[in-house]
Design an enzyme around this catalytic site. Structure first.
Site, mmCIF file in Angstrom:
data_model
loop_
_atom_site.group_PDB
_atom_site.id
_atom_site.type_symbol
_atom_site.label_atom_id
_atom_site.label_comp_id
_atom_site.label_asym_id
_atom_site.label_seq_id
_atom_site.Cartn_x
_atom_site.Cartn_y
_atom_site.Cartn_z
ATOM 1 N N ARG A 193 -30.620 102.530 120.413
ATOM 2 C CA ARG A 193 -31.668 103.176 121.205
ATOM 3 C C ARG A 193 -31.201 104.500 121.795
ATOM 4 O O ARG A 193 -32.012 105.385 122.054
ATOM 5 C CB ARG A 193 -32.118 102.264 122.353
ATOM 6 N N LYS B 99 -45.878 105.672 110.789
ATOM 7 C CA LYS B 99 -45.439 105.484 109.401
ATOM 8 C C LYS B 99 -46.600 105.705 108.448
ATOM 9 O O LYS B 99 -47.733 105.308 108.727
ATOM 10 C CB LYS B 99 -44.873 104.085 109.204
ATOM 11 N N GLY C 249 -39.105 100.546 123.551
ATOM 12 C CA GLY C 249 -38.901 101.666 122.620
ATOM 13 C C GLY C 249 -39.390 103.017 123.101
ATOM 14 O O GLY C 249 -38.830 104.045 122.734
ATOM 15 N N ASP D 41 -46.443 101.250 113.243
ATOM 16 C CA ASP D 41 -46.029 100.782 111.914
ATOM 17 C C ASP D 41 -47.229 100.074 111.272
ATOM 18 O O ASP D 41 -48.067 100.703 110.631
ATOM 19 C CB ASP D 41 -44.811 99.872 112.091
ATOM 20 N N PHE E 35 -37.526 101.684 107.696
ATOM 21 C CA PHE E 35 -37.109 101.270 109.033
ATOM 22 C C PHE E 35 -36.215 102.338 109.651
ATOM 23 O O PHE E 35 -35.245 102.769 109.041
ATOM 24 C CB PHE E 35 -36.386 99.921 108.980
ATOM 25 N N VAL E 36 -36.566 102.769 110.857
ATOM 26 C CA VAL E 36 -35.804 103.832 111.518
ATOM 27 C C VAL E 36 -35.279 103.357 112.879
ATOM 28 O O VAL E 36 -35.825 102.423 113.469
ATOM 29 C CB VAL E 36 -36.658 105.110 111.700
ATOM 30 N N GLU F 38 -46.533 105.495 122.992
ATOM 31 C CA GLU F 38 -45.891 104.569 122.035
ATOM 32 C C GLU F 38 -44.749 105.272 121.311
ATOM 33 O O GLU F 38 -44.813 106.477 121.064
ATOM 34 C CB GLU F 38 -46.916 104.109 120.989
ATOM 35 N N ASP F 39 -43.742 104.504 120.950
ATOM 36 C CA ASP F 39 -42.656 105.068 120.161
ATOM 37 C C ASP F 39 -43.066 105.234 118.698
ATOM 38 O O ASP F 39 -42.939 106.302 118.110
ATOM 39 C CB ASP F 39 -41.389 104.200 120.274
ATOM 40 N N ASP G 170 -34.796 100.578 118.222
ATOM 41 C CA ASP G 170 -33.594 99.766 118.024
ATOM 42 C C ASP G 170 -33.626 99.000 116.717
ATOM 43 O O ASP G 170 -34.663 98.830 116.086
ATOM 44 C CB ASP G 170 -33.464 98.744 119.158
HETATM 45 P P1 IMP Z 1 -46.453 97.597 114.632
HETATM 46 O O1 IMP Z 1 -47.160 96.527 115.427
HETATM 47 O O2 IMP Z 1 -46.075 97.106 113.254
HETATM 48 O O3 IMP Z 1 -47.206 98.896 114.577
HETATM 49 O O4 IMP Z 1 -45.070 97.858 115.321
HETATM 50 C C1 IMP Z 1 -44.971 98.336 116.595
HETATM 51 C C2 IMP Z 1 -43.623 98.113 117.226
HETATM 52 O O5 IMP Z 1 -42.641 97.603 116.315
HETATM 53 C C3 IMP Z 1 -43.073 99.422 117.711
HETATM 54 O O6 IMP Z 1 -43.538 99.708 119.020
HETATM 55 C C4 IMP Z 1 -41.585 99.213 117.628
HETATM 56 O O7 IMP Z 1 -41.105 98.588 118.809
HETATM 57 C C5 IMP Z 1 -41.408 98.286 116.456
HETATM 58 N N1 IMP Z 1 -41.114 99.027 115.204
HETATM 59 C C6 IMP Z 1 -41.950 99.319 114.191
HETATM 60 N N2 IMP Z 1 -41.343 100.014 113.214
HETATM 61 C C7 IMP Z 1 -40.068 100.172 113.628
HETATM 62 C C8 IMP Z 1 -38.928 100.836 113.039
HETATM 63 O O8 IMP Z 1 -38.943 101.429 111.954
HETATM 64 N N3 IMP Z 1 -37.777 100.780 113.780
HETATM 65 C C9 IMP Z 1 -37.693 100.147 114.992
HETATM 66 N N4 IMP Z 1 -38.734 99.528 115.559
HETATM 67 C C10 IMP Z 1 -39.912 99.535 114.886
#
Ligand code: IMP
Length: 184
Positions: free
Chosen positions: A168, A134, A47, A106, A155-156, A102-103, A162
């Site tokens: 992407r 987020k 990402g 969440d 969700f984006v 990081e992208d 993706d």
């Molecule tokens: P986390 O562990 O929940 O913080 O999520 C981290 C990873 O989940 C990110 O690096 C993304 O690859 C993916 N992710 C989280 N939220 C989204 C979203 O809204 N769209 C797409 N990928 C997401």
């Protein structure tokens, strides 16, 4: 939305110009922070690729780069909470100034895990820049030094992000129509 790559997109949340403008600001902050010393930028695949390549080109100091891949959501829009390293760094980070790119943050679980792994390797420092974060009260407390945009808890896709491997290559961040998510 007439482009094939945008099929399923409901609306643009952050347009291309805003993203590039904000990246310019983040890059200027990073130039100042590292003061000419080359940080090791660690991109989190897949990402963060788009963000990383734009960010590093907006920076005017020298940089080193490396990548890690961790397990993601697969074809779901919810985190599994289980994080696995799929690809590790090529470089030893001991004594280095590491900048994790990081992208999106969440739940924060992926980053929390990654930072733990990196800190055990005795870098001089680990900082984090995330394009998106987020606004999610249930997220874990995790170190993020710079955030491009704080977004609502939805969700984006796009700009590297993706859904089931798609979207992407959108140059903006967008929200999908519910039918596009169900249809996968
Ligand atoms: P986390 O562990 O929940 O913080 O999520 C981290 C990873 O989940 C990110 O690096 C993304 O690859 C993916 N992710 C989280 N939220 C989204 C979203 O809204 N769209 C797409 N990928 C997401």
């Amino acid at each position: 939305m007439s482009e094939l790559r945008a099929e399923g997109v409901a609306r643009v949340l952050i347009d291309e110009r805003s993203i590039q403008g904000r990246i310019g600001e983040l890059a200027a902050e990073l130039d100042a922070r590292y003061g000419g010393e080359a940080p090791l930028m660690v991109g989190v695949l897949n990402g963060a690729v788009t963000f990383m390549t734009d960010l590093m080109r907006a920076m005017t100091i020298p940089v080193l780069i490396d990548f890690m891949a961790v397990s993601s959501y697969g074809a779901s829009t919810q985190t599994s909470g289980v994080v696995r390293i799929l690809k590790d760094l090529n470089e030893d980070i001991e004594g280095k100034r590491v900048l994790v790119v990081e992208d999106i943050v969440d739940s924060g679980l992926t980053l929390e895990y990654l930072l733990d792994v990196l800190r055990r390797r005795n870098p001089a420092e680990v900082c984090v820049v995330a394009l998106l974060k987020k606004d999610k009260p249930s997220a874990v407390e995790v170190q993020v030094d710079q955030v491009g945009f704080t977004i609502p808890d939805e969700f984006v896709v796009g700009y590297g992000l993706d859904y089931a491997g798609k979207y992407r290559n959108l140059p903006y961040v967008a929200v999908l129509r519910p039918e596009a998510i169900q249809a996968g």
